[in-house]
Design an enzyme around this catalytic site. Structure first.
Site, PDB file in Angstrom:
ATOM      1  N   ARG A  96     -29.063  40.339 126.471  1.00  0.00           N
ATOM      2  CA  ARG A  96     -29.061  39.215 125.702  1.00  0.00           C
ATOM      3  C   ARG A  96     -30.273  38.504 125.432  1.00  0.00           C
ATOM      4  O   ARG A  96     -31.091  38.260 126.529  1.00  0.00           O
ATOM      5  CB  ARG A  96     -28.077  38.245 126.500  1.00  0.00           C
ATOM      6  N   LYS A 143     -18.392  35.841 106.672  1.00  0.00           N
ATOM      7  CA  LYS A 143     -17.364  36.004 107.551  1.00  0.00           C
ATOM      8  C   LYS A 143     -17.624  36.466 108.956  1.00  0.00           C
ATOM      9  O   LYS A 143     -17.875  37.575 109.147  1.00  0.00           O
ATOM     10  CB  LYS A 143     -16.193  37.025 107.024  1.00  0.00           C
TER      11      LYS A 143
END
Ligand SMILES: Cc1ncc(COP(=O)(O)O)c(C=O)c1O
Length: 277
Positions: A96, A143
């Protein structure tokens, strides 16, 4: 399930805990309805996928043409004539850190599942909606899988006994948690124009085309929440919703309290269009 080059049984498809979709919501998605065993308006959906990917600077691999081919193959394998395709692409698996990882292939996942459209008797009766402040980010046209504001809004709507939450930004109606919204004023069908503040849905486009072809006066312009409350008719559009009349808004009756003539006509036209898919 198609996942990263393999077709797997549903419960065997697994994604790593370091997938950036899981840790950072760094990805895009789309939902496509299957009618009569054929994906509905898949080319438009694929253009939308390509656009969303470009907005996230996400390089699709497999590319859109291959994603479309895979989706069609899954639909065939699934064998049901009524279904929904869900597809999601994330920036892949990496420890991450916010900036893009180097040399990482995107995670591409496609599933085909039962369709979840509202039953015809619910559409015939209409549903309720609430209004809420639009606290989504400034790129509602993309989206992305980061849907926190949409999730909270839909939950609020459901807790209020309603189907959807209609977003209001700076006093103007935008769209909803997972649908677009239209209103009828007199004989004119109005909906917000396609800007970065709405998700320009495929069902919205199809519905506007059906309306125009049927001689209904269509205006793509923003309108204020006060006007919306006084609308003669309100309706929602979305892949998993179809065309849905809204007959209650924030507890107050919309128009006559029953689906109005233009909405009923659009429900009928949309049904005919999907039946002919
Ligand atoms: C915020 C939002 N608005 C509108 C829609 C309707 O888009 P479509 O008709 O392509 O399903 C969606 C669908 O996911 C959505 O998430």
């Amino acid at each position: 399930v198609y996942l990263n080059g393999e077709i797997l049984p549903y419960h065997e498809a697994k994604v790593h805990v370091d997938d950036r979709g899981f840790t950072l919501a760094d990805g895009i998605y789309d939902v496509i309805r299957v009618y009569n065993g054929r994906p509905f308006e898949i080319h438009r959906h694929m253009r939308h996928v390509a656009r969303s990917a470009a907005a996230l600077r996400l390089e699709l691999d497999p590319d859109v043409a291959e994603i479309e081919r895979l989706a069609r193959q899954l639909v065939q394998d699934y064998g049901e004539t009524d279904a929904q395709i869900y597809l999601q692409v994330t920036r892949g698996e990496a420890p991450r850190a916010h900036a893009f990882p180097k040399g990482v292939k995107p995670t591409t996942m496609i599933t085909v599942k039962p369709a979840i459209n509202p039953p015809p008797e619910v559409i015939a009766r209409g549903e309720g909606a609430i209004t809420l402040p639009d606290d989504r980010w400034g790129r509602c046209d993309v989206k992305t899988i980061g849907l926190t504001a949409n999730v909270l809004a839909r939950q609020r709507a459901n807790e209020a006994g309603c189907y959807e939450a209609v977003f209001v930004r700076d006093g103007y109606i935008t769209d909803c948690a997972s649908c677009n919204v239209m209103a009828v004023f007199g004989s004119t069908l109005m909906t917000a124009p396609k800007t970065n503040y709405i998700l320009g849905g495929i069902t919205r486009e199809v519905t506007l085309e059906l309306a125009r072809a049927d001689g209904i006066d269509v205006v793509e312009e923003s309108f204020r929440v006060e006007a919306f409350r006084a609308a003669d008719e309100i309706l929602l559009t979305g892949t998993n919703t179809g065309v849905m009349p809204i007959v209650r808004l924030d507890g107050a009756q919309v128009g006559s309290g029953a689906p109005g003539p233009i909405t009923r006509r659009l429900v009928e036209l949309f049904r005919a269009k999907t039946a002919a898919n």
